[in-house]
Design a protein around this motif. Structure first.
Motif, PDB file in Angstrom:
ATOM      1  N   ARG A  29       0.850  -1.193   0.000  1.00 48.53           N
ATOM      2  CA  ARG A  29       0.000   0.000   0.000  1.00 48.53           C
ATOM      3  C   ARG A  29       0.888   1.246   0.000  1.00 48.53           C
ATOM      4  O   ARG A  29       2.077   1.170   0.261  1.00 48.53           O
ATOM      5  N   CYS A  30       0.247   2.401  -0.241  1.00 54.25           N
ATOM      6  CA  CYS A  30       0.920   3.679  -0.060  1.00 54.25           C
ATOM      7  C   CYS A  30       1.520   3.728   1.342  1.00 54.25           C
ATOM      8  O   CYS A  30       0.952   3.183   2.293  1.00 54.25           O
ATOM      9  N   HIS A  33       0.076   5.343   5.706  1.00 55.72           N
ATOM     10  CA  HIS A  33      -0.740   4.820   6.809  1.00 55.72           C
ATOM     11  C   HIS A  33       0.102   4.183   7.905  1.00 55.72           C
ATOM     12  O   HIS A  33      -0.387   3.946   9.023  1.00 55.72           O
ATOM     13  N   HIS A  43      -7.122   4.388   4.770  1.00 54.98           N
ATOM     14  CA  HIS A  43      -6.476   4.261   3.465  1.00 54.98           C
ATOM     15  C   HIS A  43      -7.251   3.321   2.557  1.00 54.98           C
ATOM     16  O   HIS A  43      -7.473   3.612   1.375  1.00 54.98           O
ATOM     17  N   TRP A  47     -10.033   6.848   1.570  1.00 58.18           N
ATOM     18  CA  TRP A  47      -9.213   7.793   0.823  1.00 58.18           C
ATOM     19  C   TRP A  47      -9.190   7.456  -0.661  1.00 58.18           C
ATOM     20  O   TRP A  47      -8.754   6.381  -1.068  1.00 58.18           O
ATOM     21  N   HIS A 203      -3.536   7.059  -5.134  1.00 55.82           N
ATOM     22  CA  HIS A 203      -2.889   5.854  -4.638  1.00 55.82           C
ATOM     23  C   HIS A 203      -1.744   5.501  -5.589  1.00 55.82           C
ATOM     24  O   HIS A 203      -1.871   5.622  -6.812  1.00 55.82           O
TER      25      HIS A 203
END
Length: 226
Positions: A29-30, A33, A43, A47, A203
């Motif tokens: 993931r990004c 978080h 997230h 988002w 993202h």
């Protein structure tokens, strides 16, 4: 989410090239978080997902204004208190707030006690009602500023993400809102709002949420002026 880029804790854990962070479920993931449970849930489930409901949009833009100078995680963890203090961000109720309500909010330790931002939230509720009268909904007004695909980056990689503090579209929306009497809606705040409510999908490439959100945006019916 630009304020998360230089966070030292996150920087130590993310992939320095891709900006991706492996979650407890093994998915990438990004980075921002930081594998914090409530932040990771935000997230994944909020988002970037497209929103067309006026109350949620108004809440998002107000909370982005409160976030200025703070971390979004601070605001997220105070969100229930903000909702209680500000009549669940129902604009009709908020527009009727008085000076006594301002003082009540200033005494509420559960929120960010900033007089200017509190008064701005009340003012912006009144301005939102005006926008709704003119455009049929706050959503129709906001979505009219969606960037054209050709004005968006071809790829949202980590290097690109670090350049997206504001855009021409967020600047245009900020200027128009200010002209209409809104406050605490600078172009950086507005771009964070655009990211949050799914007007753009920021993202990162390789994030497990990116493709699903891209499909949701493709299937989403944009609200129009009535």
């Amino acid at each position: 989410m630009a304020e998360k880029i230089t966070g030292s804790t996150v920087k130590a854990e993310r992939d320095p090239e891709t900006g991706l962070l492996t979650g407890p479920d093994g998915k990438e993931r990004c980075w921002w978080h930081a594998n914090l449970g409530d932040y990771l849930l935000y997230h994944d489930t909020e988002w970037g997902w497209p929103v067309d409901e006026d109350r949620r949009l108004f809440e998002k833009i107000c909370l982005e204004g409160f976030q200025s100078g703070l971390s979004w995680l601070t605001i997220l963890r105070k969100r229930d208190a903000f909702r209680a203090a500000f009549a669940n961000f129902e604009v009709e109720k908020l527009a009727a707030f008085t000076d006594a309500d301002v003082e009540r909010c200033l005494g509420d330790a559960g929120i960010v006690r900033h007089r200017g931002k509190i008064k701005s939230t009340i003012n912006n509720a009144r301005r939102a009602i005006e926008l709704r009268t003119e455009f049929g909904s706050l959503a129709a007004y906001v979505w009219s500023f969606e960037p054209k695909p050709e004005n968006r980056p071809a790829r949202i990689d980590f290097a690109t993400a670090r350049t997206l503090g504001k855009t021409d579209e967020s600047t245009a929306l900020s200027k128009d809102l200010k002209k209409r009497g809104w406050s605490f809606v600078g172009p950086t705040t507005v771009y964070a709002f655009m990211q949050s409510m799914g007007m753009v999908n920021d993202h990162l490439e390789g994030c497990c949420c990116r493709d699903a959100i891209e499909q949701a945006r493709a299937d989403f019916t944009r609200p129009v002026r009535t």
